[in-house]
Design a protein around this motif. Structure first.
Motif, mmCIF file in Angstrom:
data_model
loop_
_atom_site.group_PDB
_atom_site.id
_atom_site.type_symbol
_atom_site.label_atom_id
_atom_site.label_comp_id
_atom_site.label_asym_id
_atom_site.label_seq_id
_atom_site.Cartn_x
_atom_site.Cartn_y
_atom_site.Cartn_z
ATOM 1 N N THR A 1 5.491 11.278 -8.431
ATOM 2 C CA THR A 1 6.121 10.276 -7.574
ATOM 3 C C THR A 1 6.337 10.839 -6.173
ATOM 4 N N ILE A 2 5.922 10.080 -5.192
ATOM 5 C CA ILE A 2 6.072 10.492 -3.794
ATOM 6 C C ILE A 2 6.909 9.438 -3.083
ATOM 7 N N PRO A 3 7.978 9.824 -2.405
ATOM 8 C CA PRO A 3 8.843 8.837 -1.735
ATOM 9 C C PRO A 3 8.069 8.028 -0.695
ATOM 10 N N PRO A 4 8.411 6.740 -0.540
ATOM 11 C CA PRO A 4 7.720 5.899 0.455
ATOM 12 C C PRO A 4 7.752 6.473 1.860
ATOM 13 N N ARG A 5 8.850 7.131 2.237
ATOM 14 C CA ARG A 5 8.925 7.706 3.578
ATOM 15 C C ARG A 5 7.869 8.793 3.760
ATOM 16 N N THR A 6 7.663 9.607 2.725
ATOM 17 C CA THR A 6 6.646 10.648 2.805
ATOM 18 C C THR A 6 5.253 10.043 2.862
ATOM 19 N N VAL A 7 5.016 9.002 2.052
ATOM 20 C CA VAL A 7 3.715 8.321 2.073
ATOM 21 C C VAL A 7 3.439 7.741 3.458
ATOM 22 N N ALA A 8 4.444 7.082 4.026
ATOM 23 C CA ALA A 8 4.277 6.495 5.358
ATOM 24 C C ALA A 8 3.950 7.573 6.387
ATOM 25 N N VAL B 1 0.834 -1.202 0.000
ATOM 26 C CA VAL B 1 0.000 0.000 0.000
ATOM 27 C C VAL B 1 0.867 1.250 0.000
ATOM 28 N N VAL B 2 1.893 1.269 0.832
ATOM 29 C CA VAL B 2 2.771 2.445 0.916
ATOM 30 C C VAL B 2 3.484 2.679 -0.413
ATOM 31 N N VAL B 3 4.019 1.618 -1.006
ATOM 32 C CA VAL B 3 4.722 1.763 -2.285
ATOM 33 C C VAL B 3 3.748 2.197 -3.381
ATOM 34 N N SER B 4 2.565 1.584 -3.417
ATOM 35 C CA SER B 4 1.575 1.907 -4.448
ATOM 36 C C SER B 4 1.129 3.356 -4.356
ATOM 37 N N ALA B 5 0.940 3.855 -3.140
ATOM 38 C CA ALA B 5 0.464 5.234 -2.969
ATOM 39 C C ALA B 5 1.478 6.259 -3.450
ATOM 40 N N GLY B 6 2.719 5.856 -3.595
ATOM 41 C CA GLY B 6 3.750 6.790 -4.059
ATOM 42 C C GLY B 6 3.956 6.770 -5.557
ATOM 43 N N ILE B 7 3.308 5.827 -6.250
ATOM 44 C CA ILE B 7 3.515 5.655 -7.693
ATOM 45 C C ILE B 7 2.385 6.312 -8.466
ATOM 46 N N GLY B 8 2.764 7.082 -9.479
ATOM 47 C CA GLY B 8 1.771 7.758 -10.306
ATOM 48 C C GLY B 8 2.407 8.863 -11.101
ATOM 49 N N ALA B 9 1.587 9.760 -11.630
ATOM 50 C CA ALA B 9 2.114 10.878 -12.414
ATOM 51 C C ALA B 9 3.062 11.734 -11.584
ATOM 52 N N PRO C 1 4.318 18.148 2.651
ATOM 53 C CA PRO C 1 3.755 19.104 1.683
ATOM 54 C C PRO C 1 2.270 18.834 1.456
ATOM 55 N N ARG C 2 1.480 19.902 1.448
ATOM 56 C CA ARG C 2 0.034 19.753 1.296
ATOM 57 C C ARG C 2 -0.356 19.060 -0.015
ATOM 58 N N PRO C 3 0.268 19.388 -1.157
ATOM 59 C CA PRO C 3 -0.099 18.686 -2.395
ATOM 60 C C PRO C 3 0.094 17.169 -2.297
ATOM 61 N N ALA C 4 1.187 16.750 -1.681
ATOM 62 C CA ALA C 4 1.436 15.314 -1.538
ATOM 63 C C ALA C 4 0.376 14.668 -0.661
ATOM 64 N N ARG C 5 -0.027 15.369 0.400
ATOM 65 C CA ARG C 5 -1.066 14.842 1.296
ATOM 66 C C ARG C 5 -2.396 14.678 0.555
#
Length: 364
Positions: free
Chosen positions: A32-39, A22-30, A82-86
């Motif tokens: 990219t968000i690092p797994p640490r930030t997603v976590a 889930v953490v890795v998937s949430a960071g993948i897309g147009a 960062p708010r956009p990443a959230r």
């Protein structure tokens, strides 16, 4: 090692794997968000109750002002993100990821039960026509522009459950439901419903693209309401199946032996079939027809944990959740989105052929 210990160990391990996926998937897309930030975003989104507030007041007749207790919550970590990443993680990607996890959980659960129920390694959640029934309801709603309570999902769910019930009635005689007859009735009904779907496709006109996309299985446009619906529907049927996992083990010995060991065979078969059908119908109603999850995942886990359904059932459910989250991540990561049913078939079919060639596919 006891069965309970093995079930707990495998469940914890696969839960950890699911969280990682889930953490890795949430960071993948147009973006990219690092797994640490997603976590950090996910950890910060989990509220913790810290106390009870009596600040509010409710006015009751003849009583006066009565304080109304409310729980107060606080974010446990308050990470600086960062708010956009959230927004991307919590509002855009997380509903789809959680829906994929729940659908994979449901399909793998139903597939495990059906393979044990029919004692057939080729059994899957759609074997009694549930997926075909859901497809007829959904396609008819799209093509005929029907206005139905709960929309497309409601039509697919109701038609799926009705189909399973009809198959059961056709296969039952004198209070008994032979497994072979049930299987044949399911095949016959699936064939008939396939003809109905083909006829509706001919009448689809401008809605053809939407119909085909649904039939291929998809998770695009997932909403929190769909996640909440599945999260509300699935726990009780899963607990029922888990409670009857030992009975499913005994049924593998054959109906006569199971009866001799004190199992109410017909009642147990009815319960298992009805519950697995409801689980499948709930999943298919929100995702369309996604193949191979309920066929391949139980085989994979049976090779790892053994045939005891008290361990196999929860392990397969969690593995199915991880599998569908991973495949849906692949489906949405290209230049153009691919229906996830295409990806599961592309991954599942070669793997299943490999199991056949290595003689790893065996009856439960």
């Amino acid at each position: 090692m006891s069965v309970r210990t093995r079930a707990t160990t495998w469940s914890l391990g696969l839960s950890g794997l699911l969280l990682l996926v889930v953490v890795v998937s949430a960071g993948i897309g147009a973006v990219t968000i690092p797994p640490r930030t997603v976590a950090a975003i996910l950890a910060d989104a989990v509220p913790i109750p810290v106390g009870v507030s009596l600040g509010g007041a409710t006015v009751l007749p003849l009583v006066g002002s009565v304080p109304t207790p409310t729980l107060e919550f606080v974010s446990p970590f308050a990470f600086s993100v960062p708010r956009p990443a959230r927004i991307i993680v919590l509002s855009v990607r997380l509903p789809r990821i959680l829906l994929a996890a729940l659908v994979g959980f449901a399909l793998a659960t139903a597939g495990t039960v059906m393979q044990g129920f029919f004692r057939n390694p080729m059994a899957d959640p759609s074997i009694v026509g549930v997926s075909s029934g859901a497809a007829v309801g959904a396609v008819a709603t799209i093509v005929l522009s029907l206005s139905i309570p709960f929309g497309l999902e409601g039509a697919a769910f109701v038609s799926a459950v009705v189909t399973a019930f009809v198959v059961y009635l056709l296969a039952s005689e004198n209070g008994r439901t032979p497994v072979a007859t049930l299987l044949l009735a399911g095949v016959a009904i699936q064939t008939f419903l396939g003809a109905v779907i083909s006829f509706l496709l001919l009448q689809s006109g401008e809605s053809l693209r939407q119909v085909v996309f649904w039939l291929m299985g998809h998770l695009a446009g997932a909403t929190w309401s769909e996640v909440g619906m599945l999260a509300l529907v699935l726990p009780l049927p899963f607990v029922v199946l888990l409670v009857h996992a030992r009975d499913l083990n005994v049924l593998l010995l054959g109906e006569e032996d199971a009866h001799a060991l004190g199992i109410e065979v017909e009642r147990t078969k009815q319960l298992l079939l009805a519950t697995a059908s409801v689980v499948t119908a709930a999943a298919v109603s929100v995702s369309g027809v996604i193949g191979f999850v309920g066929l391949v995942v139980p085989h994979m886990l049976r090779l790892l944990v053994g045939p005891d359904h008290r361990v196999l059932l929860p392990a397969s459910a969690l593995a199915g959740a991880s599998f569908l989250v991973a495949t849906d991540t692949v489906a949405r990561s290209g230049g153009a989105e691919i229906p996830v049913g295409v990806v599961t078939a592309a991954v599942g079919a070669p793997f299943f052929l490999y199991l056949l060639r290595t003689r790893e596919v065996r009856s439960p």
